[in-house]
Design a protein around this motif. Sequence first.
Motif, PDB file in Angstrom:
ATOM      1  N   LYS A 166     -30.363   5.623  -3.032  1.00 51.53           N
ATOM      2  CA  LYS A 166     -31.521   5.014  -3.689  1.00 51.53           C
ATOM      3  C   LYS A 166     -31.852   3.655  -3.069  1.00 51.53           C
ATOM      4  N   GLY A 167     -30.842   2.818  -2.896  1.00 52.39           N
ATOM      5  CA  GLY A 167     -31.089   1.478  -2.355  1.00 52.39           C
ATOM      6  C   GLY A 167     -31.594   1.512  -0.926  1.00 52.39           C
ATOM      7  N   LEU A 168     -31.029   2.406  -0.128  1.00 52.09           N
ATOM      8  CA  LEU A 168     -31.456   2.488   1.275  1.00 52.09           C
ATOM      9  C   LEU A 168     -32.840   3.126   1.399  1.00 52.09           C
ATOM     10  N   LEU A 169     -33.107   4.141   0.564  1.00 47.26           N
ATOM     11  CA  LEU A 169     -34.427   4.771   0.630  1.00 47.26           C
ATOM     12  C   LEU A 169     -35.504   3.767   0.221  1.00 47.26           C
ATOM     13  N   LEU A 170     -35.233   2.985  -0.821  1.00 46.86           N
ATOM     14  CA  LEU A 170     -36.229   1.977  -1.220  1.00 46.86           C
ATOM     15  C   LEU A 170     -36.392   0.918  -0.131  1.00 46.86           C
ATOM     16  N   SER A 171     -35.333   0.611   0.591  1.00 45.03           N
ATOM     17  CA  SER A 171     -35.462  -0.308   1.736  1.00 45.03           C
ATOM     18  C   SER A 171     -36.328   0.305   2.832  1.00 45.03           C
ATOM     19  N   CYS A 172     -36.108   1.588   3.104  1.00 47.24           N
ATOM     20  CA  CYS A 172     -36.914   2.268   4.130  1.00 47.24           C
ATOM     21  C   CYS A 172     -38.393   2.252   3.746  1.00 47.24           C
ATOM     22  N   ILE A 173     -38.659   2.521   2.478  1.00 51.63           N
ATOM     23  CA  ILE A 173     -40.050   2.570   2.026  1.00 51.63           C
ATOM     24  C   ILE A 173     -40.682   1.175   2.133  1.00 51.63           C
ATOM     25  N   ALA A 174     -39.918   0.145   1.798  1.00 47.66           N
ATOM     26  CA  ALA A 174     -40.448  -1.220   1.847  1.00 47.66           C
ATOM     27  C   ALA A 174     -40.517  -1.755   3.274  1.00 47.66           C
ATOM     28  N   ASP A 175     -39.656  -1.264   4.142  1.00 48.36           N
ATOM     29  CA  ASP A 175     -39.575  -1.785   5.506  1.00 48.36           C
ATOM     30  C   ASP A 175     -40.891  -1.554   6.253  1.00 48.36           C
ATOM     31  N   GLN A 176     -41.294  -2.541   7.025  1.00 49.57           N
ATOM     32  CA  GLN A 176     -42.567  -2.453   7.744  1.00 49.57           C
ATOM     33  C   GLN A 176     -42.444  -1.804   9.117  1.00 49.57           C
ATOM     34  N   ASN A 177     -41.520  -0.866   9.206  1.00 55.63           N
ATOM     35  CA  ASN A 177     -41.376  -0.050  10.410  1.00 55.63           C
ATOM     36  C   ASN A 177     -41.227   1.397   9.957  1.00 55.63           C
ATOM     37  N   CYS A 235     -39.566   4.737   9.237  1.00 57.51           N
ATOM     38  CA  CYS A 235     -38.146   5.036   9.042  1.00 57.51           C
ATOM     39  C   CYS A 235     -37.940   6.534   8.856  1.00 57.51           C
ATOM     40  N   ILE A 236     -36.822   7.011   9.381  1.00 58.33           N
ATOM     41  CA  ILE A 236     -36.392   8.378   9.081  1.00 58.33           C
ATOM     42  C   ILE A 236     -35.170   8.273   8.185  1.00 58.33           C
ATOM     43  N   PHE A 237     -35.212   8.942   7.060  1.00 55.39           N
ATOM     44  CA  PHE A 237     -34.135   8.881   6.077  1.00 55.39           C
ATOM     45  C   PHE A 237     -33.529  10.268   5.956  1.00 55.39           C
ATOM     46  N   HIS A 251     -32.549   7.331  20.358  1.00 57.29           N
ATOM     47  CA  HIS A 251     -32.983   6.987  21.715  1.00 57.29           C
ATOM     48  C   HIS A 251     -34.440   6.524  21.720  1.00 57.29           C
ATOM     49  N   CYS A 252     -34.927   6.146  20.565  1.00 62.38           N
ATOM     50  CA  CYS A 252     -36.356   5.906  20.433  1.00 62.38           C
ATOM     51  C   CYS A 252     -36.651   4.561  19.774  1.00 62.38           C
ATOM     52  N   PRO A 253     -36.785   3.495  20.580  1.00 60.36           N
ATOM     53  CA  PRO A 253     -37.094   2.184  20.000  1.00 60.36           C
ATOM     54  C   PRO A 253     -38.365   2.251  19.166  1.00 60.36           C
ATOM     55  N   GLY A 254     -38.358   1.576  18.031  1.00 61.48           N
ATOM     56  CA  GLY A 254     -39.557   1.525  17.202  1.00 61.48           C
ATOM     57  C   GLY A 254     -39.396   2.224  15.871  1.00 61.48           C
ATOM     58  N   ILE A 255     -38.397   3.122  15.766  1.00 63.53           N
ATOM     59  CA  ILE A 255     -38.149   3.722  14.455  1.00 63.53           C
ATOM     60  C   ILE A 255     -36.782   3.288  13.958  1.00 63.53           C
ATOM     61  N   LYS A 256     -36.585   3.432  12.664  1.00 59.78           N
ATOM     62  CA  LYS A 256     -35.278   3.181  12.069  1.00 59.78           C
ATOM     63  C   LYS A 256     -34.745   4.498  11.526  1.00 59.78           C
ATOM     64  N   VAL A 257     -33.448   4.689  11.670  1.00 62.86           N
ATOM     65  CA  VAL A 257     -32.816   5.928  11.228  1.00 62.86           C
ATOM     66  C   VAL A 257     -31.690   5.571  10.269  1.00 62.86           C
ATOM     67  N   VAL A 258     -31.758   6.113   9.063  1.00 61.07           N
ATOM     68  CA  VAL A 258     -30.851   5.698   7.999  1.00 61.07           C
ATOM     69  C   VAL A 258     -30.244   6.935   7.339  1.00 61.07           C
ATOM     70  N   ILE A 308     -15.571   2.115   7.948  1.00 64.90           N
ATOM     71  CA  ILE A 308     -16.901   1.495   7.961  1.00 64.90           C
ATOM     72  C   ILE A 308     -17.985   2.565   7.903  1.00 64.90           C
ATOM     73  N   ASP A 309     -18.920   2.384   6.969  1.00 68.03           N
ATOM     74  CA  ASP A 309     -20.105   3.248   6.896  1.00 68.03           C
ATOM     75  C   ASP A 309     -21.220   2.561   7.679  1.00 68.03           C
ATOM     76  N   LEU A 310     -21.643   3.180   8.755  1.00 70.52           N
ATOM     77  CA  LEU A 310     -22.665   2.545   9.611  1.00 70.52           C
ATOM     78  C   LEU A 310     -24.017   2.455   8.880  1.00 70.52           C
ATOM     79  N   GLN A 311     -24.344   3.433   8.088  1.00 68.32           N
ATOM     80  CA  GLN A 311     -25.564   3.516   7.240  1.00 68.32           C
ATOM     81  C   GLN A 311     -26.869   3.559   8.007  1.00 68.32           C
ATOM     82  N   THR A 312     -27.109   2.561   8.873  1.00 64.38           N
ATOM     83  CA  THR A 312     -28.318   2.604   9.700  1.00 64.38           C
ATOM     84  C   THR A 312     -27.890   2.919  11.137  1.00 64.38           C
ATOM     85  N   ILE A 313     -28.435   4.021  11.654  1.00 61.31           N
ATOM     86  CA  ILE A 313     -28.084   4.450  13.009  1.00 61.31           C
ATOM     87  C   ILE A 313     -28.891   3.653  14.029  1.00 61.31           C
ATOM     88  N   LEU A 314     -30.132   3.360  13.671  1.00 59.31           N
ATOM     89  CA  LEU A 314     -30.974   2.583  14.589  1.00 59.31           C
ATOM     90  C   LEU A 314     -31.868   1.652  13.775  1.00 59.31           C
TER      91      LEU A 314
END
Lengths: 440, 384
Positions: free
Chosen positions: B214-225, B227-229, B198-205, B294-300
Amino acid sequence: MNNMYRVCFHAARQAAGLKASRLLQHRAFRASAMHRQQPFDSSLEKPQFPGASAEFVDQLEFIQPNVISGIPVYRVMDRQGNIINPSQDPELSKETVLNFYQKMTLLNTMDRILYESQRQGRISFYMTNYGEEGTHIGSAAALDPSDLVFGQYREAGVLMYRGFPLDLFMAQCYANADDLGKGRQMPVHYGSKDLNFVTISSPLATQIPQAVGSAYAIKRENANRAVICYFGEGAASEGDAHAGFNFSATLECPLIFFCRNNGYAISTPTNEQYRGDGIAARGPGYGMMSIRVDGNDVFAVYNATKEARRRAVAENQPFLIEAMTYRIGHHSTSDDSSAYRSVDEVNYWDKQDHPISRLRHYMTARNWWSEDDERSWRKQSRKMVMEVFERAERRLKPNPELLFTDVYQEMTPNLNKQRESLWRHVQQYKEHYPVDLYDK
Amino acid sequence: MMAAAARFLIRGANPKLSISGGGTLLKLSPSCSSRTKTQRRHAAHFTYHPDPVPTQYGPTTKMNLFQSVTSALDNTLASDPTAVIFGEDVAFGGVFRCTVGLRDKYGKDRVFNTPLCEQGIVGFGIGVAVAGATAIAEIQFADYIYPAFDQIVNEAAKYRYRSGNLFDCGNLTIRAPWGCVGHGSLYHSQSPEAFFAHCPGIKVVIPRGPVQAKGLLLSCIADQNPCIFFEPKILYRAAVEQVPVESYTIPLSQAEVLQEGSDITMVAWGTQIHVMREVANMAQEKLGVSCEVIDLQTILPWDVETICKSVVKTGRLLISHEAPITGGFAAEISSTVQEECFLNLEAPISRVCGYDTPFPHIFEPFYIPDKWKCFEAIKKMINY
């Protein structure tokens, strides 16, 4: 729970093979060897608890809360602007002192005009800095321009000292198209990347642990920079203040905590905000260097900040400065302080113990500033503020596209969809939306 | 927080760690079977389905989920000299062993303990990121993230927006163990993703296994927003896959179709994916129903397109998560799909989720949205 913790802590120690457990075994061995050799003498026992270095005592006695009390207030000038101890005179040049004075009074003038404009309904909100000008200018002048500032919301003078132009103050308060913050925040939420002043946010004390994190990152850069974090004595009650103090001490961060103790958190006086001796008294509890200064003495603030800054960077440790001052204005334009404090009290600080008048006494005594200088500066500064004020008022508001950008670094599909849907709607119901007031 | 109890649980589950003296203290009477009733609680409610061995990212090695997280952190520390990792007990390797060896390899100024204070950890992490460095914060359990709620929701999520993009904390990633674990009770089991959705501005994975983690965590770390992993802690040891050794990323905000099907779309994330896969097999075998998993993977921000495309094809949607049903993220998916695919729907959208109770300790087998509840929901949707 206690037992569980001990058991698993022990397991953790074993798993990690920490040296500490070997040390404990060694101590146990020593103690038992001593036991065998001579009659037991309990006075020789030393506490071994990992959590404190201390001695045993055999008298039941609670520590008095006033063990730290009456922390003295460091000052350089008396209320008449006389230097008390010449060794503490920062011996600033005439040019520097005049700059201090002009920034303090320009801030005061800007406050008066913006406060009035809010009363007339021209801007939505405002917070004055009356009475606290000395804390802003004295601390800002003692820093390096590259030092990162985390403010609370009543530190406009710091930004002004760093050279933030009046136009941008006004643009922010008017949320017009020139506002660096793109019209997204209430008035007084300034920020400037160029001037290393992190944009203000409304929640109190959240900036405190953040400042610690930035100081840690800056320490790792080894770039001879420090961080300063401003907050009030009310914000110091927030959990984030505790978090920030404790983290900065344990993680050894080059940081200056600058508390403006101005007597009130909106209406709540300090005696309902804390027990104990103010904010400075908390420093030792966190293992942190602390000082209390007269915030209405711009030189005292300057000296304390300068030395704290020097040592914070040299020694990688935090410093806590509690600057005692008084909030002469209301908390904000939404507040009427006559409901909770007397006019006499406010008058005392306004007339008898004001940072601006104290500095003026100092300048007058040196023949650096005359009545004529004062009159013409007041007139000139008022004119400067009024000009930018009128420009800011005429300026259009930012493009409504900016409603949707910067939520994320990139535009997301759902935000694009919502943006398009807003435009379709506004096209259809144009007459109900103030589109002409906004940049296109 | 109350993590001490969980440490005990976690360590208790690790046969390599012996607690001195424990073996002789607990003597069972002859009438007490060595297969005690309480042991049954450890039986997982799912069967782990490993991902196929990835071929596109170079050599792989066998890793469980916590090791794949360590591997991602190791890659980051090696390639980004500004990166720092911190939180409660991370220096010695973390209570879930996700940071084992990293302090010794990269130094104590880069992998370090903080005082025990979640709002401090996140606030500190924001500050590190604001100063331009890469911050990877660990919250010891997702259940203990709430003291940091203000720093996440009011600060991290709004930093870029409120400053007009002058300042941001996009370099911040918050990791936290998440979800049920079989014996975690109220405070070591929660799935709080909906609060943050419910919180625009963060990503939830949330990953479903080691390769994804591993792939998603490295994406979160690289992402310029920011992220909660969230890491499904029940999978830390249970999930083992061949994971690429080198760095690789898996795109955020993209759902993954794990199994194609024609009759019903099943959406989940994290541990629940493995329940769904089993249910899909059951539905095929027992009902002849073809499920698309389907695995949604990213919630927001979430991948509306992939879900809706699938529902247009199948006409039915089942969403399942462990968190309480009311206000859970399934509600958001359901609402959006209903708006986008109303005429394609053959049956009401079904949610199989946790009940609207706290996470109950000994009642976990009844609480979780297990395969039988999901199976029953499919039967109902097919017969609607």
